[in-house]
Design an enzyme around this catalytic site. Structure first.
Site: not given
Length: 254
Positions: A9, A14, A40, A127
């Protein structure tokens, strides 16, 4: 060459975990390639310490196929080869497209033949596990998938969804689930919740990481814990995790 996909998530730690594992493996003498598969595009920032990492999707969008392999990568700590898939213009396009473009272009431009990595690690937002985000699971890409979670409900929910996706691909020769990594957030009954998750999905917790201010301190410096605080207990935990990932993938340590 072993290929590992790490899912989790957003905000679960991570990228921090993956970058520290990459750094630990590099210190152990492995040639590592880390591929950030999050729109990102900040997966590898603590390894190469540069703010202007050009993503593969940026290159494809601006120059079609008129760019070199060298423009897709940066060399980071310990010789880690850093790649960022990137994402679409906000509000336009599919975020998974960057992952597909990155993996296809790396193969097309001979990245694996040139850099000859011992370990390839895909850092994938967990996600969403459809479309491009499932690309690293597919045949020819990752050999094993590892899922990072805490005991927080949304993290556990995301981890369970990822496990369902992996199970759905099992008859196609895709990557198998290697195990769960517990990144502690010190929430109530955290160990028990994650152990229950592992049992429910037929897996096991193969590594645990403590909640530590050392991680935040390293992030403030813009580098990994392995580089900033190599003698810390936290650096030791990342090294232990790196060794465990190799073990689960059937690789003998150098």
């Amino acid at each position: 060459m072993i290929k590992i996909a790490v899912y989790g998530k957003g905000g679960i730690g991570k990228s921090t975990t993956v970058s520290n594992v990459s750094a630990a493996l590099a210190d152990m003498g492995y040639k590592v390639m880390q591929i950030g598969c999050d729109p990102k595009a900040d997966s590898t920032s603590s390894l190469h310490k540069q703010d202007d990492m050009t993503t593969v999707l940026d290159l494809v969008r601006e120059r079609k196929n008129d760019f070199t392999l060298e423009e897709m990568v940066k060399e980071g700590y310990g010789g880690v080869i850093c790649v960022e898939a990137g994402g679409p213009t906000p509000g336009l396009g599919c975020a998974g497209r960057g992952i597909i473009a990155a993996l296809e272009k790396l193969k097309e431009k001979g990245a694996y033949e040139k850099y000859k990595p011992d370990v390839v690690i895909y850092d994938v937002l967990g996600d969403v596990v459809c479309g491009g985000f499932s690309m690293p699971m597919r045949g020819g890409y990752a050999d094993k998938v590892f899922v990072i979670t805490s005991g927080e409900n949304m993290a556990i929910h995301a981890a369970a969804n990822i496990a369902v996706a992996i199970d759905g691909f099992k008859d196609r020769g895709y990557a198998s689930l290697g195990g769960i990594i517990l990144n502690h957030r010190d929430v109530k009954d955290e160990d028990a919740k994650v152990a229950e998750l592992a049992q429910d999905i037929g897996s096991e917790v193969i590594g645990e990481l403590s909640r530590s201010e050392v991680v935040t301190d390293a992030e403030d410096l813009g580098i990994t814990v392995i580089e900033a605080f190599p003698d810390s207990d936290m650096a030791g935990e990342y090294r232990t995790l790196a060794k465990k990932l190799l073990e689960v993938c059937g690789v003998e340590e150098k």
